[in-house]
Design a protein around this motif. Structure first.
Motif, PDB file in Angstrom:
ATOM      1  N   GLN A  71     -34.106  -1.954   7.347  1.00  0.00           N
ATOM      2  CA  GLN A  71     -33.366  -3.068   8.006  1.00  0.00           C
ATOM      3  C   GLN A  71     -34.738  -4.121   7.952  1.00  0.00           C
ATOM      4  OE1 GLN A  71     -31.966  -1.293  11.769  1.00  0.00           O
ATOM      5  NE2 GLN A  71     -29.965  -2.072  10.813  1.00  0.00           N
ATOM      6  N   VAL A  72     -35.374  -4.529   6.775  1.00  0.00           N
ATOM      7  CA  VAL A  72     -36.170  -5.516   6.850  1.00  0.00           C
ATOM      8  C   VAL A  72     -35.511  -6.431   5.975  1.00  0.00           C
ATOM      9  CG1 VAL A  72     -38.269  -5.804   5.621  1.00  0.00           C
ATOM     10  CG2 VAL A  72     -38.351  -3.874   6.970  1.00  0.00           C
ATOM     11  N   LYS A  73     -35.944  -7.740   6.320  1.00  0.00           N
ATOM     12  CA  LYS A  73     -35.203  -8.915   5.757  1.00  0.00           C
ATOM     13  C   LYS A  73     -36.388  -9.348   4.514  1.00  0.00           C
ATOM     14  CE  LYS A  73     -32.304 -10.902   8.963  1.00  0.00           C
ATOM     15  NZ  LYS A  73     -31.896 -12.311   9.495  1.00  0.00           N
ATOM     16  N   TYR A  74     -35.865  -9.706   3.336  1.00  0.00           N
ATOM     17  CA  TYR A  74     -36.749 -10.040   2.258  1.00  0.00           C
ATOM     18  C   TYR A  74     -36.248 -11.214   1.327  1.00  0.00           C
ATOM     19  CZ  TYR A  74     -33.881  -6.828  -0.367  1.00  0.00           C
ATOM     20  OH  TYR A  74     -32.652  -6.248  -0.970  1.00  0.00           O
ATOM     21  N   SER A  75     -36.917 -11.547   0.402  1.00  0.00           N
ATOM     22  CA  SER A  75     -36.792 -12.661  -0.600  1.00  0.00           C
ATOM     23  C   SER A  75     -37.063 -12.281  -1.743  1.00  0.00           C
ATOM     24  CB  SER A  75     -37.155 -13.800  -0.088  1.00  0.00           C
ATOM     25  OG  SER A  75     -38.482 -13.858  -0.552  1.00  0.00           O
ATOM     26  N   ILE A  76     -36.336 -12.875  -2.779  1.00  0.00           N
ATOM     27  CA  ILE A  76     -36.535 -12.370  -4.348  1.00  0.00           C
ATOM     28  C   ILE A  76     -36.464 -13.561  -5.177  1.00  0.00           C
ATOM     29  CG2 ILE A  76     -35.192 -11.157  -6.184  1.00  0.00           C
ATOM     30  CD1 ILE A  76     -34.315  -8.986  -4.609  1.00  0.00           C
ATOM     31  N   GLY A  77     -37.386 -13.757  -5.982  1.00  0.00           N
ATOM     32  CA  GLY A  77     -37.403 -15.041  -7.018  1.00  0.00           C
ATOM     33  C   GLY A  77     -36.743 -14.594  -8.248  1.00  0.00           C
ATOM     34  N   VAL A  78     -35.881 -15.543  -8.648  1.00  0.00           N
ATOM     35  CA  VAL A  78     -35.103 -15.135  -9.704  1.00  0.00           C
ATOM     36  C   VAL A  78     -35.530 -15.985 -10.846  1.00  0.00           C
ATOM     37  CG1 VAL A  78     -32.804 -15.036 -10.532  1.00  0.00           C
ATOM     38  CG2 VAL A  78     -33.052 -14.771  -8.113  1.00  0.00           C
ATOM     39  N   ILE A  79     -35.863 -15.425 -12.162  1.00  0.00           N
ATOM     40  CA  ILE A  79     -35.931 -15.996 -13.343  1.00  0.00           C
ATOM     41  C   ILE A  79     -34.506 -16.264 -13.870  1.00  0.00           C
ATOM     42  CG2 ILE A  79     -37.022 -15.745 -15.555  1.00  0.00           C
ATOM     43  CD1 ILE A  79     -39.077 -13.816 -14.432  1.00  0.00           C
ATOM     44  N   CYS A  80     -34.046 -17.795 -13.932  1.00  0.00           N
ATOM     45  CA  CYS A  80     -32.986 -17.982 -13.926  1.00  0.00           C
ATOM     46  C   CYS A  80     -32.054 -17.872 -15.382  1.00  0.00           C
ATOM     47  CB  CYS A  80     -32.543 -19.148 -13.138  1.00  0.00           C
ATOM     48  SG  CYS A  80     -32.894 -19.322 -11.548  1.00  0.00           S
ATOM     49  N   GLN A  81     -32.725 -17.820 -16.632  1.00  0.00           N
ATOM     50  CA  GLN A  81     -32.233 -17.979 -17.952  1.00  0.00           C
ATOM     51  C   GLN A  81     -31.158 -16.896 -17.810  1.00  0.00           C
ATOM     52  OE1 GLN A  81     -35.262 -17.310 -20.827  1.00  0.00           O
ATOM     53  NE2 GLN A  81     -34.384 -18.915 -22.200  1.00  0.00           N
ATOM     54  N   THR A  82     -31.225 -15.619 -17.587  1.00  0.00           N
ATOM     55  CA  THR A  82     -30.261 -14.471 -17.684  1.00  0.00           C
ATOM     56  C   THR A  82     -29.247 -14.618 -16.761  1.00  0.00           C
ATOM     57  OG1 THR A  82     -31.565 -13.052 -15.853  1.00  0.00           O
ATOM     58  CG2 THR A  82     -32.070 -12.665 -18.459  1.00  0.00           C
ATOM     59  N   LEU A  83     -29.106 -15.611 -16.105  1.00  0.00           N
ATOM     60  CA  LEU A  83     -27.929 -15.962 -15.223  1.00  0.00           C
ATOM     61  C   LEU A  83     -26.763 -16.788 -16.239  1.00  0.00           C
ATOM     62  CD1 LEU A  83     -29.032 -17.819 -12.062  1.00  0.00           C
ATOM     63  CD2 LEU A  83     -27.779 -15.361 -12.010  1.00  0.00           C
ATOM     64  N   GLU A  84     -27.175 -17.297 -17.312  1.00  0.00           N
ATOM     65  CA  GLU A  84     -26.408 -17.600 -18.371  1.00  0.00           C
ATOM     66  C   GLU A  84     -25.394 -16.741 -18.883  1.00  0.00           C
ATOM     67  OE1 GLU A  84     -27.970 -21.184 -21.083  1.00  0.00           O
ATOM     68  OE2 GLU A  84     -29.304 -19.391 -21.407  1.00  0.00           O
ATOM     69  N   SER A  85     -25.963 -15.218 -19.042  1.00  0.00           N
ATOM     70  CA  SER A  85     -25.286 -14.340 -19.504  1.00  0.00           C
ATOM     71  C   SER A  85     -24.898 -13.652 -18.633  1.00  0.00           C
ATOM     72  CB  SER A  85     -26.030 -13.626 -20.831  1.00  0.00           C
ATOM     73  OG  SER A  85     -27.189 -13.102 -20.378  1.00  0.00           O
ATOM     74  N   ALA A  86     -24.830 -13.673 -17.150  1.00  0.00           N
ATOM     75  CA  ALA A  86     -24.937 -12.835 -16.133  1.00  0.00           C
ATOM     76  C   ALA A  86     -23.576 -12.137 -16.192  1.00  0.00           C
ATOM     77  CB  ALA A  86     -25.008 -13.447 -14.773  1.00  0.00           C
ATOM     78  N   HIS A  87     -23.844 -10.752 -16.329  1.00  0.00           N
ATOM     79  CA  HIS A  87     -22.645  -9.496 -16.041  1.00  0.00           C
ATOM     80  C   HIS A  87     -22.229  -9.651 -14.632  1.00  0.00           C
ATOM     81  CE1 HIS A  87     -20.954  -5.587 -15.979  1.00  0.00           C
ATOM     82  NE2 HIS A  87     -20.985  -5.750 -17.184  1.00  0.00           N
ATOM     83  N   PRO A  88     -21.049  -9.142 -14.394  1.00  0.00           N
ATOM     84  CA  PRO A  88     -20.485  -9.258 -12.999  1.00  0.00           C
ATOM     85  C   PRO A  88     -21.197  -8.338 -12.328  1.00  0.00           C
ATOM     86  CG  PRO A  88     -18.460  -9.239 -14.588  1.00  0.00           C
ATOM     87  CD  PRO A  88     -19.867  -9.033 -15.546  1.00  0.00           C
ATOM     88  N   ASN A  89     -21.667  -7.351 -12.781  1.00  0.00           N
ATOM     89  CA  ASN A  89     -22.521  -6.277 -12.065  1.00  0.00           C
ATOM     90  C   ASN A  89     -23.740  -7.076 -11.265  1.00  0.00           C
ATOM     91  OD1 ASN A  89     -20.857  -4.297 -12.519  1.00  0.00           O
ATOM     92  ND2 ASN A  89     -22.275  -3.332 -13.792  1.00  0.00           N
ATOM     93  N   TYR A  90     -24.302  -7.925 -11.985  1.00  0.00           N
ATOM     94  CA  TYR A  90     -25.931  -8.557 -11.937  1.00  0.00           C
ATOM     95  C   TYR A  90     -25.221  -9.605 -10.835  1.00  0.00           C
ATOM     96  CZ  TYR A  90     -30.005 -11.117 -12.322  1.00  0.00           C
ATOM     97  OH  TYR A  90     -31.312 -11.727 -12.036  1.00  0.00           O
ATOM     98  N   VAL A  91     -24.276 -10.345 -11.159  1.00  0.00           N
ATOM     99  CA  VAL A  91     -23.540 -11.459 -10.118  1.00  0.00           C
ATOM    100  C   VAL A  91     -23.423 -10.932  -8.780  1.00  0.00           C
ATOM    101  CG1 VAL A  91     -21.509 -12.637  -9.431  1.00  0.00           C
ATOM    102  CG2 VAL A  91     -22.653 -12.852 -11.740  1.00  0.00           C
ATOM    103  N   GLU A  92     -22.552  -9.539  -8.686  1.00  0.00           N
ATOM    104  CA  GLU A  92     -22.511  -8.917  -7.489  1.00  0.00           C
ATOM    105  C   GLU A  92     -23.844  -8.342  -7.000  1.00  0.00           C
ATOM    106  OE1 GLU A  92     -19.822  -8.912  -5.781  1.00  0.00           O
ATOM    107  OE2 GLU A  92     -20.225  -7.375  -4.365  1.00  0.00           O
TER     108      GLU A  92
END
Ligand code: ZN
Length: 301
Positions: A71-92
């Motif tokens: 139950q620890v809050k955290y944050s994640i830095g996204v390298i966004c290029q792969t969002l172009e081909s984001a699979h539904p699993n990754y999106v989810e």
């Protein structure tokens, strides 16, 4: 005095009871002074990208499962290029965590790649004019809104083998983006001997009247030392010297962590929990640290 001693003793006993940092403490006991307020901790975990089939690296899954179970809050830095081909699993994977409110995903660049200008190597957000930097952020924001259902409000500049991680234009790009509110600043912001860039950043941030807020690092108290190796003892030495510091941004690279490094990260979390740390996302921390600033970007009178 008595209450300070008592508080210190409780800290030590809590740590020993948890068995968490006994390993570090056995070799070189580090006295942690009592703090007036518990520290705010921003876990800044870098370099998420999609792998084949919409998967994330198993080490990302491991760290996410662990932090969620603790139950620890955290944050994640996204390298966004792969969002172009984001699979539904990754999106989810991203969307469900962002919606939980326990995780904040932030903009960590388009490709995180080193590029060359006249034979000199630069990291992604240096050595590029305003327009090119803005184009990278704009593309990422558009994809985030379309595919993930939210815009990034925090930026942490990507590093690497090149020179510099950002420049003056980067700051202007952040100010001109309607959603950006927080910069994870990769150097001490209030350094008594600031770089020219930090002096410029201070001026711009002051002029922004709360539009852009800074969360900086304390060199003495980091998660990884050397890079890619969580090191609790090194952190504790720095942390012990900063009993009045309100918050700590702890940068880690989970995809690089061996089993041994992951176990060290678990000891980190146990230690921080024994300090009653308040784990926050960057946006939450910025609101807690700069309470006078409006959260509605650009709407300050
Ligand atoms: Zn990175």
């Amino acid at each position: 005095m008595l209450s300070r001693l008592l508080a210190w003793a409780i800290v030590v006993l809590a740590g020993l009871a948890a068995g968490s940092w006994a390993g570090a403490a056995e070799q070189s006991p580090i006295a942690i002074p009592a703090r007036e307020t518990p520290p705010i901790i921003i876990l800044k975990l870098d370099d998420l990208r999609q792998l084949q089939g919409g998967r994330v690296h198993p080490r990302w899954q491991r760290v996410a499962d662990y932090l969620e179970q603790k139950q620890v809050k955290y944050s994640i830095g996204v390298i966004c290029q792969t969002l172009e081909s984001a699979h539904p699993n990754y999106v989810e994977w991203i969307r469900s965590r962002q919606e939980s409110g326990n995780v904040e995903f932030w903009f960590h660049g388009w490709d995180h790649a080193v590029h060359q200008v006249d034979g000199t190597k630069y990291n992604e957000f240096n050595g590029r004019p305003y327009d090119q930097q803005k184009e990278r952020l704009d593309k990422a924001q558009k994809l985030a809104k379309e595919k993930l259902g939210f815009a990034f409000t925090t930026f942490g500049p990507p590093g690497g083998e090149g020179n510099g991680v950002f420049n003056q234009d980067t700051l202007r790009v952040l100010l001109d983006d309607q959603d950006m509110r927080v910069m994870l600043y990769p150097a001490p912001f209030n350094d008594p001997k600031p770089s020219e860039l930090t002096l410029f950043a201070r001026k711009l941030v002051a002029e922004s009247q709360g539009k852009l807020r800074i969360l900086d690092v304390a060199w003495q108290a980091r998660l990884e030392r050397p890079l890619f190796k969580p090191n609790l003892e090194a952190f504790m030495q720095g942390y012990a010297k900063l009993p009045k510091r309100q918050y700590f941004v702890l940068q880690g690279h989970p995809a690089h962590w061996s089993d041994e490094s992951f176990a060290e990260f678990e000891r980190f979390i146990d230690f921080l929990q024994s300090q009653n740390a308040l784990f926050m996302t960057p946006s939450e921390a910025a609101s807690a640290i700069y309470p006078g600033d409006s959260d509605a970007a650009g709407t300050n009178p």
